[in-house]
Design an enzyme around this catalytic site. Structure first.
Site, PDB file in Angstrom:
ATOM      1  N   LYS A 155      33.654  -8.867  72.152  1.00  0.00           N
ATOM      2  CA  LYS A 155      34.998  -9.420  72.239  1.00  0.00           C
ATOM      3  C   LYS A 155      36.031  -8.608  71.479  1.00  0.00           C
ATOM      4  CE  LYS A 155      33.333 -13.427  71.525  1.00  0.00           C
ATOM      5  NZ  LYS A 155      32.897 -14.835  71.484  1.00  0.00           N
TER       6      LYS A 155
ATOM      7  N   ARG B  17      28.389 -26.631  64.886  1.00  0.00           N
ATOM      8  CA  ARG B  17      29.225 -26.563  66.075  1.00  0.00           C
ATOM      9  C   ARG B  17      28.698 -27.540  67.126  1.00  0.00           C
ATOM     10  NH1 ARG B  17      32.000 -21.417  64.661  1.00  0.00           N
ATOM     11  NH2 ARG B  17      33.470 -22.864  63.777  1.00  0.00           N
TER      12      ARG B  17
ATOM     13  N   PRO C 124      39.570 -17.591  74.279  1.00  0.00           N
ATOM     14  CA  PRO C 124      38.999 -16.384  74.884  1.00  0.00           C
ATOM     15  C   PRO C 124      37.522 -16.189  74.541  1.00  0.00           C
ATOM     16  CG  PRO C 124      40.485 -15.814  73.091  1.00  0.00           C
ATOM     17  CD  PRO C 124      40.571 -17.282  73.260  1.00  0.00           C
ATOM     18  N   GLU C 125      36.690 -16.188  75.550  1.00  0.00           N
ATOM     19  CA  GLU C 125      35.325 -15.703  75.399  1.00  0.00           C
ATOM     20  C   GLU C 125      35.267 -14.395  76.166  1.00  0.00           C
ATOM     21  OE1 GLU C 125      31.686 -17.772  75.013  1.00  0.00           O
ATOM     22  OE2 GLU C 125      32.654 -19.735  74.873  1.00  0.00           O
TER      23      GLU C 125
ATOM     24  N   ARG D  35      47.367 -19.889  66.557  1.00  0.00           N
ATOM     25  CA  ARG D  35      46.659 -20.297  65.334  1.00  0.00           C
ATOM     26  C   ARG D  35      46.491 -19.175  64.329  1.00  0.00           C
ATOM     27  NH1 ARG D  35      42.319 -24.771  67.350  1.00  0.00           N
ATOM     28  NH2 ARG D  35      43.816 -25.884  68.605  1.00  0.00           N
TER      29      ARG D  35
END
Length: 268
Positions: free
Chosen positions: A59, A258, A2-3, A111
DNA sequence: CTGCCCCTGTAA
DNA sequence: TTACAGGGGCAG
């Protein structure tokens, strides 16, 4: 994962399914989910309360109840949705809130990095006061964007992912927006001219809107997010494959721990 | 600022 | 069997 668009799509569905509903029971299957509160404290704080409104800050999802706020963050693999039978929750559920219409709100999170806390009214808002403007909301004017992204000494990709500058852009959409704007992700923010800043601002809003369209229609119900033809990454995850615009090989580098994907031909 | 950590499914 | 992916919090 999810962004911003996926989180916005989740909020829209929750508004439809939760408005006016009352929580009749709360079951937590992962103690970390509501830390630092205990699951018992969490259950006490939310049981019996009605949903009043659903708000999104970057978010973060804020589901306001009558006397508390459910503060949720999906992190990497979380999802929030309702199911028709509380007894038939998925094995990956971190929490299950039974509603007064016999349905249940599930926090599904394979997760387990997500968060679902019960906080006092106003607490989440204060904690999130430092978030930057939301690119999906119209708060992000060109002038504001230029001040936030153009002002930094670090790479533009790192700046775009800083939630204190912009709320909601992370690895995938940052890479896609930079590709669309034709900007090298390694370029320092302070070295972006007016033209590049304008192109990048447009690209961010565009790519998030397309992502939202995809997240709204591409949802498959309990089980997670699906990719649809609306949102095909141009660079993300495509290292070694030919660029769809110029044919050169997409490169993958590391930026602050990243992966960054970009086209060395199109992005300068 | 960078880098480690949380967690777990998937890929090398 | 190990490395890696991801968002964000926090230590250094």
């Amino acid at each position: 994962m999810p962004e911003l668009p996926e989180v916005e799509a989740v909020c829209r569905r929750l508004r439809r399914h939760l408005s006016g509903r009352r929580i009749v029971a709360a079951r937590l299957f992962r103690a970390r989910l509501c830390a630092p509160q205990s699951p018992a404290q969490f259950a006490r704080a939310v049981t019996g309360q009605r949903f009043v409104s659903i708000e999104r800050r970057g978010k973060n999802i804020l589901a306001h109840l009558e006397r508390a706020t459910l503060w949720a963050h999906l992190r990497l693999t979380g999802n929030l949705y309702t199911i028709s039978d509380p007894e038939r929750r998925p094995a990956t559920a971190s929490a299950c809130l039974v509603l007064d219409n016999a349905r249940a709100l599930v926090f599904d999170d394979p997760r387990g990095l997500g968060m679902l806390r019960a906080v006092a009214p106003g607490e989440a808002g204060r904690a999130l006061a430092g978030l930057g403007p939301d690119p999906l909301s119209g708060e992000l004017t060109l002038a504001r964007f230029a001040a936030l992204a153009g002002g930094g000494r670090s790479s533009i990709k790192t700046l775009l992912m800083d939630q204190k500058r912009l709320a909601g852009l992370r690895n995938i959409y940052a890479a896609e927006a930079l590709f669309r704007a034709g900007i090298d992700p390694r370029r320092p923010g302070a070295r972006l001219g007016k033209v590049r800043l304008r192109r990048l601002h447009r690209a961010i809003v565009q790519v998030l809107r397309e992502g939202l369209a995809s997240a709204v229609t591409g949802y498959r119900g309990p089980g997670g997010f699906v990719e649809t033809e609306f949102f095909q990454p141009a660079v993300y995850g495509r290292q070694g494959l030919p660029c769809r615009r110029c044919g050169r090989k997409i490169r993958r580098i590391r930026q602050s721990g990243r992966s960054t994907f970009f086209c060395p031909g199109c992005q300068r």
